[in-house]
Write a protein that holds these residues in place. Structure first.
Motif, PDB file in Angstrom:
ATOM      1  N   PHE A 204       0.823  -1.213   0.000  1.00 17.98           N
ATOM      2  CA  PHE A 204       0.000   0.000   0.000  1.00 17.98           C
ATOM      3  C   PHE A 204       0.859   1.266   0.000  1.00 17.98           C
ATOM      4  O   PHE A 204       0.709   2.134   0.843  1.00 17.98           O
ATOM      5  CB  PHE A 204      -0.961   0.027   1.195  1.00 17.98           C
ATOM      6  CG  PHE A 204      -1.684  -1.248   1.442  1.00 17.98           C
ATOM      7  CD1 PHE A 204      -2.375  -1.890   0.427  1.00 17.98           C
ATOM      8  CD2 PHE A 204      -1.666  -1.846   2.690  1.00 17.98           C
ATOM      9  CE1 PHE A 204      -3.040  -3.081   0.662  1.00 17.98           C
ATOM     10  CE2 PHE A 204      -2.324  -3.027   2.932  1.00 17.98           C
ATOM     11  CZ  PHE A 204      -3.019  -3.654   1.915  1.00 17.98           C
TER      12      PHE A 204
ATOM     13  N   ARG B 175       1.449   1.885   6.014  1.00 21.67           N
ATOM     14  CA  ARG B 175       1.973   0.905   5.071  1.00 21.67           C
ATOM     15  C   ARG B 175       2.699  -0.226   5.804  1.00 21.67           C
ATOM     16  O   ARG B 175       3.722   0.012   6.440  1.00 21.67           O
ATOM     17  CB  ARG B 175       2.950   1.592   4.110  1.00 21.67           C
ATOM     18  CG  ARG B 175       2.259   2.648   3.260  1.00 21.67           C
ATOM     19  CD  ARG B 175       3.221   3.601   2.654  1.00 21.67           C
ATOM     20  NE  ARG B 175       3.772   4.412   3.747  1.00 21.67           N
ATOM     21  CZ  ARG B 175       4.778   5.250   3.620  1.00 21.67           C
ATOM     22  NH1 ARG B 175       5.375   5.401   2.471  1.00 21.67           N
ATOM     23  NH2 ARG B 175       5.212   5.951   4.633  1.00 21.67           N
TER      24      ARG B 175
ATOM     25  N   LYS C 270       0.939   4.021  -1.427  1.00 22.81           N
ATOM     26  CA  LYS C 270       0.368   5.363  -1.524  1.00 22.81           C
ATOM     27  C   LYS C 270      -0.510   5.725  -0.323  1.00 22.81           C
ATOM     28  O   LYS C 270      -1.005   6.839  -0.232  1.00 22.81           O
ATOM     29  CB  LYS C 270      -0.415   5.498  -2.817  1.00 22.81           C
ATOM     30  CG  LYS C 270       0.463   5.366  -4.047  1.00 22.81           C
ATOM     31  CD  LYS C 270      -0.228   5.854  -5.279  1.00 22.81           C
ATOM     32  CE  LYS C 270       0.508   5.567  -6.546  1.00 22.81           C
ATOM     33  NZ  LYS C 270       1.862   5.939  -6.653  1.00 22.81           N
ATOM     34  N   SER C 271      -0.707   4.812   0.614  1.00 16.36           N
ATOM     35  CA  SER C 271      -1.542   5.129   1.779  1.00 16.36           C
ATOM     36  C   SER C 271      -0.679   5.650   2.927  1.00 16.36           C
ATOM     37  O   SER C 271       0.540   5.559   2.900  1.00 16.36           O
ATOM     38  CB  SER C 271      -2.342   3.897   2.218  1.00 16.36           C
ATOM     39  OG  SER C 271      -1.485   2.952   2.804  1.00 16.36           O
ATOM     40  N   ARG C 272      -1.326   6.197   3.936  1.00 21.86           N
ATOM     41  CA  ARG C 272      -0.586   6.736   5.084  1.00 21.86           C
ATOM     42  C   ARG C 272       0.010   5.626   5.947  1.00 21.86           C
ATOM     43  O   ARG C 272       1.090   5.785   6.495  1.00 21.86           O
ATOM     44  CB  ARG C 272      -1.512   7.590   5.940  1.00 21.86           C
ATOM     45  CG  ARG C 272      -1.614   9.016   5.482  1.00 21.86           C
ATOM     46  CD  ARG C 272      -2.016   9.833   6.693  1.00 21.86           C
ATOM     47  NE  ARG C 272      -2.033  11.250   6.627  1.00 21.86           N
ATOM     48  CZ  ARG C 272      -1.032  12.055   6.360  1.00 21.86           C
ATOM     49  NH1 ARG C 272       0.105  11.588   5.995  1.00 21.86           N
ATOM     50  NH2 ARG C 272      -1.173  13.352   6.418  1.00 21.86           N
TER      51      ARG C 272
ATOM     52  N   TYR D 167       4.060   4.885   9.187  1.00 14.99           N
ATOM     53  CA  TYR D 167       2.994   5.877   9.183  1.00 14.99           C
ATOM     54  C   TYR D 167       3.547   7.152   8.573  1.00 14.99           C
ATOM     55  O   TYR D 167       4.500   7.731   9.100  1.00 14.99           O
ATOM     56  CB  TYR D 167       2.471   6.138  10.598  1.00 14.99           C
ATOM     57  CG  TYR D 167       1.481   7.267  10.652  1.00 14.99           C
ATOM     58  CD1 TYR D 167       0.180   7.087  10.183  1.00 14.99           C
ATOM     59  CD2 TYR D 167       1.844   8.516  11.128  1.00 14.99           C
ATOM     60  CE1 TYR D 167      -0.728   8.126  10.204  1.00 14.99           C
ATOM     61  CE2 TYR D 167       0.944   9.564  11.148  1.00 14.99           C
ATOM     62  CZ  TYR D 167      -0.342   9.360  10.683  1.00 14.99           C
ATOM     63  OH  TYR D 167      -1.249  10.393  10.689  1.00 14.99           O
TER      64      TYR D 167
END
Length: 147
Positions: free
Chosen positions: A56, A62, A58-60, A98
Motif C-alpha cells: 500500500f 503501510r 500510496k496510503s498513510r 505511518y
C-alpha cells in the motif's frame, strides 16, 4: 527498485557504527559464561545486502517486511576464546510505516529478529539470537507520499 506481487521492493542496507556486545568476562569453549561479571566488546556492523517489501505504498499506513545480511567485526574474539572476531549478522523485521508528511515516516517494528555467529569459521561457533521491538523516524531524501 521495482514491484513484485503488488509490493514495492526497495534495496535496504544498514551500518551500525558503534556495536557493543555485553558478554561474560570469562567463558568456556562453547561460550558459556564462567563469570557473573560482564564486559563490553565493541565492534562495527555493516549489512550491505537487503530488501524491503512495502504494501500500500500510496496510503498513510503501510505494512512492510525487511531482511538484511552482513557482518560484525569486534575488536577481540566474541562469545568464546575459541571463536572469531569476524561474525555474520542476519536481520529480519516486520512492521508499519505511518506517513507524517512527504518527508517523514514514523516506523514501528513490533518484530525484529537479529542473529550473530561466525558460521563455523573458527573452532567454536557460539552466537546470539535476539528478538526486539524498534521505533524510529525515517527521512526521505525524495518525497514518496503524494498529497
Amino acid at each position: 527498485m521495482g514491484h513484485m506481487f503488488r509490493m514495492r521492493v526497495d534495496y535496504a542496507a544498514e551500518v551500525i557504527p558503534v556495536f557493543i556486545l555485553s558478554q561474560p568476562e570469562r567463558s568456556d569453549f562453547w561460550g558459556n559464561g564462567k563469570s557473573p561479571n560482564q564486559k563490553p566488546v565493541p565492534g562495527i556492523s555493516i549489512l550491505p545486502i537487503g530488501f524491503r517489501f512495502l504494501l500500500f505504498e500510496k496510503s498513510r499506513i503501510r505494512p512492510f517486511a525487511v531482511g538484511k545480511l552482513g557482518g560484525v567485526v569486534f575488536n577481540q574474539k566474541a562469545f568464546s576464546p575459541a571463536a572469531s572476531k569476524y561474525n555474520f549478522n542476519i536481520q529480519a523485521a516486520a512492521g508499519l510505516l505511518y506517513a507524517v508528511n512527504k518527508r517523514y515516516d514514523i516506523r514501528l517494528e513490533p518484530f525484529e529478529f537479529f542473529h550473530i555467529s561466525n558460521g563455523y569459521m573458527a573452532a567454536s561457533n557460539p552466537g546470539m539470537d535476539e528478538l526486539a521491538v524498534r521505533v524510529g523516524v525515517t527521512y526521505h531524501f525524495s518525497s514518496t507520499v503524494k498529497d
